[in-house]
Design a protein around this motif. Sequence first.
Motif, PDB file in Angstrom:
ATOM      1  N   TYR A 157      -0.717  17.926  -7.160  1.00 28.10           N
ATOM      2  CA  TYR A 157      -0.030  17.287  -6.037  1.00 28.10           C
ATOM      3  C   TYR A 157      -0.904  16.246  -5.359  1.00 28.10           C
ATOM      4  O   TYR A 157      -0.409  15.183  -4.948  1.00 28.10           O
ATOM      5  N   GLN A 158      -2.176  16.511  -5.229  1.00 23.81           N
ATOM      6  CA  GLN A 158      -3.059  15.549  -4.560  1.00 23.81           C
ATOM      7  C   GLN A 158      -3.159  14.246  -5.350  1.00 23.81           C
ATOM      8  O   GLN A 158      -3.112  13.157  -4.779  1.00 23.81           O
ATOM      9  N   VAL A 159      -3.309  14.351  -6.660  1.00 23.84           N
ATOM     10  CA  VAL A 159      -3.383  13.138  -7.483  1.00 23.84           C
ATOM     11  C   VAL A 159      -2.030  12.429  -7.491  1.00 23.84           C
ATOM     12  O   VAL A 159      -1.958  11.198  -7.373  1.00 23.84           O
ATOM     13  N   PHE A 160      -0.958  13.200  -7.602  1.00 21.67           N
ATOM     14  CA  PHE A 160       0.403  12.663  -7.549  1.00 21.67           C
ATOM     15  C   PHE A 160       0.590  11.886  -6.241  1.00 21.67           C
ATOM     16  O   PHE A 160       1.075  10.745  -6.238  1.00 21.67           O
ATOM     17  N   TYR A 161       0.194  12.490  -5.131  1.00 18.82           N
ATOM     18  CA  TYR A 161       0.316  11.858  -3.812  1.00 18.82           C
ATOM     19  C   TYR A 161      -0.411  10.501  -3.786  1.00 18.82           C
ATOM     20  O   TYR A 161       0.154   9.497  -3.348  1.00 18.82           O
ATOM     21  N   MET A 162      -1.654  10.486  -4.236  1.00 13.25           N
ATOM     22  CA  MET A 162      -2.417   9.231  -4.187  1.00 13.25           C
ATOM     23  C   MET A 162      -1.812   8.173  -5.104  1.00 13.25           C
ATOM     24  O   MET A 162      -1.809   6.982  -4.759  1.00 13.25           O
ATOM     25  N   ASN A 163      -1.281   8.590  -6.245  1.00 14.49           N
ATOM     26  CA  ASN A 163      -0.630   7.626  -7.134  1.00 14.49           C
ATOM     27  C   ASN A 163       0.572   6.989  -6.440  1.00 14.49           C
ATOM     28  O   ASN A 163       0.737   5.763  -6.464  1.00 14.49           O
ATOM     29  N   VAL A 164       1.406   7.811  -5.830  1.00 15.56           N
ATOM     30  CA  VAL A 164       2.605   7.279  -5.173  1.00 15.56           C
ATOM     31  C   VAL A 164       2.210   6.428  -3.975  1.00 15.56           C
ATOM     32  O   VAL A 164       2.843   5.401  -3.701  1.00 15.56           O
ATOM     33  N   ARG A 165       1.171   6.808  -3.276  1.00 11.76           N
ATOM     34  CA  ARG A 165       0.675   5.989  -2.155  1.00 11.76           C
ATOM     35  C   ARG A 165       0.300   4.596  -2.679  1.00 11.76           C
ATOM     36  O   ARG A 165       0.621   3.584  -2.074  1.00 11.76           O
ATOM     37  N   GLY A 166      -0.375   4.566  -3.816  1.00 16.03           N
ATOM     38  CA  GLY A 166      -0.743   3.287  -4.426  1.00 16.03           C
ATOM     39  C   GLY A 166       0.470   2.485  -4.863  1.00 16.03           C
ATOM     40  O   GLY A 166       0.507   1.256  -4.710  1.00 16.03           O
ATOM     41  N   PHE A 167       1.480   3.155  -5.399  1.00 21.17           N
ATOM     42  CA  PHE A 167       2.708   2.450  -5.777  1.00 21.17           C
ATOM     43  C   PHE A 167       3.337   1.815  -4.542  1.00 21.17           C
ATOM     44  O   PHE A 167       3.799   0.667  -4.581  1.00 21.17           O
ATOM     45  N   HIS A 168       3.379   2.554  -3.456  1.00 13.35           N
ATOM     46  CA  HIS A 168       3.956   2.065  -2.193  1.00 13.35           C
ATOM     47  C   HIS A 168       3.214   0.803  -1.729  1.00 13.35           C
ATOM     48  O   HIS A 168       3.841  -0.163  -1.309  1.00 13.35           O
ATOM     49  N   TRP A 169       1.917   0.843  -1.792  1.00 14.50           N
ATOM     50  CA  TRP A 169       1.121  -0.300  -1.327  1.00 14.50           C
ATOM     51  C   TRP A 169       1.235  -1.506  -2.249  1.00 14.50           C
ATOM     52  O   TRP A 169       1.153  -2.651  -1.787  1.00 14.50           O
ATOM     53  N   ASN A 170       1.394  -1.283  -3.542  1.00  9.59           N
ATOM     54  CA  ASN A 170       1.235  -2.363  -4.517  1.00  9.59           C
ATOM     55  C   ASN A 170       2.503  -2.820  -5.213  1.00  9.59           C
ATOM     56  O   ASN A 170       2.445  -3.701  -6.066  1.00  9.59           O
ATOM     57  N   ILE A 171       3.655  -2.236  -4.865  1.00  8.82           N
ATOM     58  CA  ILE A 171       4.904  -2.623  -5.513  1.00  8.82           C
ATOM     59  C   ILE A 171       5.193  -4.107  -5.297  1.00  8.82           C
ATOM     60  O   ILE A 171       4.960  -4.629  -4.212  1.00  8.82           O
ATOM     61  N   LYS A 172       5.682  -4.757  -6.325  1.00  8.23           N
ATOM     62  CA  LYS A 172       6.037  -6.178  -6.255  1.00  8.23           C
ATOM     63  C   LYS A 172       7.365  -6.384  -6.961  1.00  8.23           C
ATOM     64  O   LYS A 172       7.788  -5.562  -7.758  1.00  8.23           O
ATOM     65  N   GLY A 173       7.996  -7.485  -6.665  1.00  5.69           N
ATOM     66  CA  GLY A 173       9.198  -7.857  -7.398  1.00  5.69           C
ATOM     67  C   GLY A 173      10.474  -7.660  -6.611  1.00  5.69           C
ATOM     68  O   GLY A 173      10.465  -7.321  -5.426  1.00  5.69           O
ATOM     69  N   LYS A 174      11.571  -7.893  -7.321  1.00  5.48           N
ATOM     70  CA  LYS A 174      12.885  -7.895  -6.672  1.00  5.48           C
ATOM     71  C   LYS A 174      13.285  -6.527  -6.124  1.00  5.48           C
ATOM     72  O   LYS A 174      14.163  -6.429  -5.282  1.00  5.48           O
ATOM     73  N   GLU A 175      12.660  -5.446  -6.610  1.00  7.01           N
ATOM     74  CA  GLU A 175      12.981  -4.092  -6.139  1.00  7.01           C
ATOM     75  C   GLU A 175      12.063  -3.646  -5.001  1.00  7.01           C
ATOM     76  O   GLU A 175      12.096  -2.484  -4.613  1.00  7.01           O
TER      77      GLU A 175
END
Length: 157
Positions: A28-46
């Motif tokens: 869960y901790q690694v999962f959490y940090m991955n999703v946090r990174g996705f939130h910060w770094n998402i780009k594009g039309k979505e």
Amino acid sequence: MQQLNVIGLDQHHAEQLAERLNQLLANYQVFYMNVRGFHWNIKGKEFFELHVKFEETYNDLLLKVDEIAERILTLGQRPLHAYSTYIKASEIIEVKDVHDGKACVREILDSYRVVIRLQREILEIASDANDEGTASLMSDYIKEQEKTAWMLTSYLG
């Protein structure tokens, strides 16, 4: 002779459950940090849609991290608490520099597969140990995450 812990569970079962819950906690901790990174770094039309979804997801994961750690403590054991330990114990790997929405969603789905499988294993052990508290927690997580996985799969088409 069976030795019971403070909540009336067999000490051996409590230790076994805590060990598995610590493995889940690490994931869960690694999962959490991955999703946090996705939130910060998402780009594009979505971006707008996924930025909000990823925040919702990491907030949920953070709540579960706390609940799992507290369950380990309730069992009379000690939760893992170092990120270096989490990295070693986790099946979910760190994901770096991913900003494509669909790639992020696929990573999240892969992570849900891991935690759902671990939770099913813990649920079985908890049931055998008559540990309703852990069993209930795992059952609730599984039910919620199966629906989320279905929705994310539908999102990917």
